[in-house]
Design a protein around this motif. Structure first.
Motif, short mmCIF file in Angstrom:
data_model
loop_
_atom_site.label_atom_id
_atom_site.label_comp_id
_atom_site.label_asym_id
_atom_site.label_seq_id
_atom_site.Cartn_x
_atom_site.Cartn_y
_atom_site.Cartn_z
N GLU A 88 0.64 -1.16 0.05
CA GLU A 88 -0.04 -0.06 0.08
C GLU A 88 0.89 1.22 -0.11
O GLU A 88 1.86 1.36 0.36
CB GLU A 88 -1.01 0.14 1.22
N SER A 89 0.36 2.50 -0.51
CA SER A 89 1.09 3.72 -0.64
C SER A 89 -0.02 4.60 -0.67
O SER A 89 -1.15 4.45 -1.00
CB SER A 89 1.97 3.83 -1.70
N GLY A 90 0.39 6.00 -0.47
CA GLY A 90 -0.57 7.06 -0.68
C GLY A 90 -1.08 7.83 0.77
O GLY A 90 -1.98 8.54 0.78
N GLY A 91 -0.67 6.95 1.94
CA GLY A 91 -1.15 7.60 3.09
C GLY A 91 -0.51 8.75 3.48
O GLY A 91 0.47 9.27 2.99
N LEU A 142 -5.37 6.18 -2.29
CA LEU A 142 -4.55 5.12 -1.75
C LEU A 142 -4.35 4.36 -2.82
O LEU A 142 -5.12 4.03 -3.75
CB LEU A 142 -5.20 4.50 -0.70
N SER A 143 -3.07 3.68 -2.89
CA SER A 143 -2.77 2.70 -4.11
C SER A 143 -2.34 1.43 -3.57
O SER A 143 -1.84 1.53 -2.32
CB SER A 143 -1.76 3.31 -5.02
N CYS A 144 -2.69 0.50 -4.18
CA CYS A 144 -2.20 -1.07 -3.59
C CYS A 144 -1.71 -1.68 -4.76
O CYS A 144 -2.26 -2.21 -5.84
CB CYS A 144 -3.01 -1.66 -2.93
N LEU A 185 -8.04 3.51 -3.49
CA LEU A 185 -9.26 3.93 -2.81
C LEU A 185 -9.33 5.37 -2.86
O LEU A 185 -8.36 6.02 -2.32
CB LEU A 185 -9.12 3.34 -1.60
N GLN A 186 -10.22 5.79 -3.52
CA GLN A 186 -10.43 7.40 -3.47
C GLN A 186 -11.04 7.76 -2.29
O GLN A 186 -12.53 7.44 -2.36
CB GLN A 186 -10.87 7.98 -4.81
N MET A 187 -10.54 8.67 -1.50
CA MET A 187 -11.34 8.97 -0.17
C MET A 187 -11.43 10.55 -0.37
O MET A 187 -10.76 11.17 -0.67
CB MET A 187 -10.59 8.69 0.88
N SER A 188 -12.82 10.91 -0.10
CA SER A 188 -13.04 12.18 -0.04
C SER A 188 -13.91 12.58 1.19
O SER A 188 -14.53 11.81 1.82
CB SER A 188 -14.12 12.67 -1.38
N THR A 208 -0.97 1.19 5.41
CA THR A 208 -0.53 2.84 5.27
C THR A 208 -1.18 3.65 6.03
O THR A 208 -2.73 3.37 6.08
CB THR A 208 -0.68 3.04 3.94
N GLN A 209 -0.79 4.40 6.80
CA GLN A 209 -1.15 5.30 7.92
C GLN A 209 -1.94 6.33 7.27
O GLN A 209 -1.39 7.08 6.33
CB GLN A 209 -0.38 5.88 8.88
#
Length: 124
Positions: free
Chosen positions: A6-9, A20-22, A81-84, A118-119
């Motif tokens: 995972e990345s993007g946190g 976020l990307s996995c 995972l696009q979070m808004s 990822t945090q």
């Protein structure tokens, strides 16, 4: 087997967005259902979102429905995972997971492979 990273946190203000990307490896990725889970301090790990093998079906936890979007690009072996409209209560370690079941699935027991997490921290 499948390996997931995972990345993007990071830190984001309440009301903001984060993606976020996995990244996955392994021959089974493109035929695996994928899921995102999260775990906040002192809380149990909970389901966030799931997507079937070709991206044609998705499911979401009620707490994130309408705010988060899960997607995948099998050519890149990546799930997103696009979070808004982020809220402080979204603060958690986010994990991606892969299931041998091809359809989107909710129970954590159905997932065979897990990333390290990822945090994501949402400030108020």
């Amino acid at each position: 087997q499948v390996q997931l990273v995972e990345s993007g946190g990071g830190l984001v203000e309440a009301g903001g967005s984060q993606k976020l990307s996995c990244a996955g490896s392994g021959r089974t990725f493109s035929r695996s259902a994928m899921g995102w889970f999260r775990q906040a301090p002192g809380k149990e790990r909970e389901f966030v979102a799931g997507i079937n093998w070709n991206g044609g079906g998705t499911s979401y936890a009620e707490s994130v429905k309408g705010r988060f979007t899960i997607s995948r690009d099998n050519a890149k072996n990546t799930v997103y995972l696009q979070m808004s409209s982020l809220k402080p209560e979204d603060t958690a370690v986010y994990y991606c997971a892969a299931s041998r079941i091809m359809s989107a699935t909710t129970p954590s027991r159905n997932y065979d492979y897990w990333g390290q997490g990822t945090q994501v921290t949402v400030s108020s």
